[in-house]
Design a protein around this motif. Sequence first.
Motif, short mmCIF file in Angstrom:
data_model
loop_
_atom_site.label_atom_id
_atom_site.label_comp_id
_atom_site.label_asym_id
_atom_site.label_seq_id
_atom_site.Cartn_x
_atom_site.Cartn_y
_atom_site.Cartn_z
N ALA A 3 92.60 -26.92 -51.47
CA ALA A 3 92.46 -25.70 -52.25
C ALA A 3 93.82 -25.14 -52.64
O ALA A 3 93.98 -24.58 -53.73
N GLU A 4 94.81 -25.31 -51.74
CA GLU A 4 96.16 -24.82 -52.04
C GLU A 4 96.76 -25.56 -53.23
O GLU A 4 97.44 -24.97 -54.07
N THR A 5 96.52 -26.88 -53.29
CA THR A 5 97.03 -27.67 -54.42
C THR A 5 96.39 -27.22 -55.73
O THR A 5 97.07 -27.08 -56.75
N LEU A 6 95.09 -26.99 -55.68
CA LEU A 6 94.41 -26.52 -56.89
C LEU A 6 94.92 -25.15 -57.33
O LEU A 6 95.07 -24.88 -58.53
N ARG A 7 95.21 -24.31 -56.35
CA ARG A 7 95.75 -22.99 -56.68
C ARG A 7 97.10 -23.13 -57.38
O ARG A 7 97.37 -22.48 -58.39
N LEU A 8 97.97 -23.99 -56.85
CA LEU A 8 99.29 -24.19 -57.46
C LEU A 8 99.14 -24.75 -58.87
O LEU A 8 99.87 -24.32 -59.79
N MET A 9 98.22 -25.69 -59.07
CA MET A 9 98.00 -26.25 -60.40
C MET A 9 97.55 -25.16 -61.38
O MET A 9 97.95 -25.16 -62.55
N HIS A 136 107.68 -28.73 -50.96
CA HIS A 136 108.10 -29.77 -51.90
C HIS A 136 107.14 -29.86 -53.08
O HIS A 136 107.57 -30.00 -54.22
N LEU A 137 105.86 -29.77 -52.80
CA LEU A 137 104.87 -29.81 -53.88
C LEU A 137 105.10 -28.64 -54.84
O LEU A 137 105.05 -28.81 -56.07
N THR A 138 105.37 -27.47 -54.29
CA THR A 138 105.59 -26.29 -55.13
C THR A 138 106.81 -26.47 -56.02
O THR A 138 106.76 -26.24 -57.24
N THR A 139 107.92 -26.90 -55.43
CA THR A 139 109.16 -27.02 -56.19
C THR A 139 109.06 -28.11 -57.25
O THR A 139 109.46 -27.92 -58.40
N ALA A 140 108.52 -29.27 -56.86
CA ALA A 140 108.41 -30.38 -57.82
C ALA A 140 107.47 -30.02 -58.97
O ALA A 140 107.75 -30.34 -60.13
N THR A 141 106.38 -29.35 -58.67
CA THR A 141 105.43 -28.98 -59.71
C THR A 141 106.02 -27.90 -60.62
O THR A 141 105.82 -27.92 -61.84
N PHE A 142 106.76 -26.98 -60.03
CA PHE A 142 107.45 -25.96 -60.83
C PHE A 142 108.42 -26.61 -61.81
O PHE A 142 108.49 -26.24 -62.99
N LEU A 143 109.18 -27.59 -61.35
CA LEU A 143 110.14 -28.27 -62.22
C LEU A 143 109.44 -29.10 -63.29
O LEU A 143 109.91 -29.18 -64.43
N GLN A 144 108.32 -29.71 -62.94
CA GLN A 144 107.55 -30.45 -63.94
C GLN A 144 107.05 -29.49 -65.02
O GLN A 144 107.06 -29.83 -66.22
N ALA A 145 106.64 -28.30 -64.64
CA ALA A 145 106.20 -27.30 -65.61
C ALA A 145 107.37 -26.83 -66.48
O ALA A 145 107.21 -26.60 -67.68
N PHE A 146 108.55 -26.71 -65.87
CA PHE A 146 109.77 -26.35 -66.61
C PHE A 146 110.06 -27.39 -67.69
O PHE A 146 110.31 -27.06 -68.85
N VAL A 147 110.02 -28.66 -67.31
CA VAL A 147 110.24 -29.75 -68.26
C VAL A 147 109.17 -29.74 -69.35
O VAL A 147 109.48 -29.86 -70.54
N SER A 148 107.92 -29.60 -68.95
CA SER A 148 106.82 -29.63 -69.91
C SER A 148 106.93 -28.52 -70.94
O SER A 148 106.63 -28.72 -72.13
N ASN A 149 107.38 -27.34 -70.51
CA ASN A 149 107.51 -26.24 -71.46
C ASN A 149 108.62 -26.50 -72.47
O ASN A 149 108.47 -26.21 -73.66
N LEU A 150 109.73 -27.08 -72.00
CA LEU A 150 110.81 -27.42 -72.94
C LEU A 150 110.39 -28.54 -73.88
O LEU A 150 110.75 -28.54 -75.06
N VAL A 151 109.61 -29.48 -73.38
CA VAL A 151 109.09 -30.55 -74.24
C VAL A 151 108.17 -29.96 -75.30
O VAL A 151 108.22 -30.34 -76.48
N SER A 152 107.33 -29.03 -74.90
CA SER A 152 106.44 -28.38 -75.86
C SER A 152 107.24 -27.69 -76.96
O SER A 152 106.88 -27.76 -78.14
N ALA A 153 108.33 -27.03 -76.58
CA ALA A 153 109.19 -26.39 -77.58
C ALA A 153 109.83 -27.44 -78.49
O ALA A 153 109.91 -27.25 -79.71
N ALA A 154 110.27 -28.55 -77.90
CA ALA A 154 110.91 -29.61 -78.69
C ALA A 154 109.94 -30.23 -79.68
O ALA A 154 110.31 -30.56 -80.80
N ILE A 155 108.68 -30.39 -79.28
CA ILE A 155 107.67 -30.95 -80.17
C ILE A 155 107.55 -30.09 -81.42
O ILE A 155 107.42 -30.59 -82.55
N ARG A 156 107.63 -28.79 -81.26
CA ARG A 156 107.49 -27.88 -82.39
C ARG A 156 108.78 -27.75 -83.20
O ARG A 156 108.74 -27.53 -84.42
N LEU A 157 109.93 -27.88 -82.54
CA LEU A 157 111.20 -27.58 -83.19
C LEU A 157 111.88 -28.78 -83.82
O LEU A 157 112.48 -28.67 -84.90
#
Length: 215
Positions: A3-9, A136-157
Amino acid sequence: MTAETLRLMAWLSPAYPVGAYTYSHGLEWAVSSESVFNTSTAMAWIADALQHGSGRNDAILLAHAWRAAGDPDALAELAELAAALAPSAERLLETQAQGAAFADVTEAAWNSDHCRHAPYPVALGAAAGQAGIDLHLTTATFLQAFVSNLVSAAIRLVPLGQTDGQRIIAELLPCCQQVAEEGNNAHLDELGGSAVLADIASMRHETQEVRLFRS
């Protein structure tokens, strides 16, 4: 899956209303100046921000906030430090506005009492620590979200195709794991970075005449 993993997601989903999609982290200026113009240059820019810039610093701050969950004084000091590290007005807005939105929504929807008035990585780290979510799950997932958001911006820009964007994310996932591991074991005196052009980009974006993003 716990449940904790699902919450983080849920917390780090693009659907979580922290307004991440409105920020490009200076990438918009990098595209306008032709420093970023295709898949490889977008990947290099995002990788530098992740490994040598705010991605790494945010990982360190998040880890310390996770350990300080339940200690208001320690979290207040971390929040002040995180704000002081912002290299420009827009980057300060980016981290503080997302942190405030995360705190408001998480308290209202998840009944989670955690760090308020804190930059985003501190607010998230405190909430995850309080919820008992693996660090570790929290930090790695946070960084993956950081990357994904910049990728989303790059797709548009840039612009990039959706598949090219996913290639960047796939390529940088091992870096997310590595930076998360390093951040989780780093002391606060190891904060700092060398992604100087990314910091300059965020400053120059403030006076850019045509803008889609808030940073």
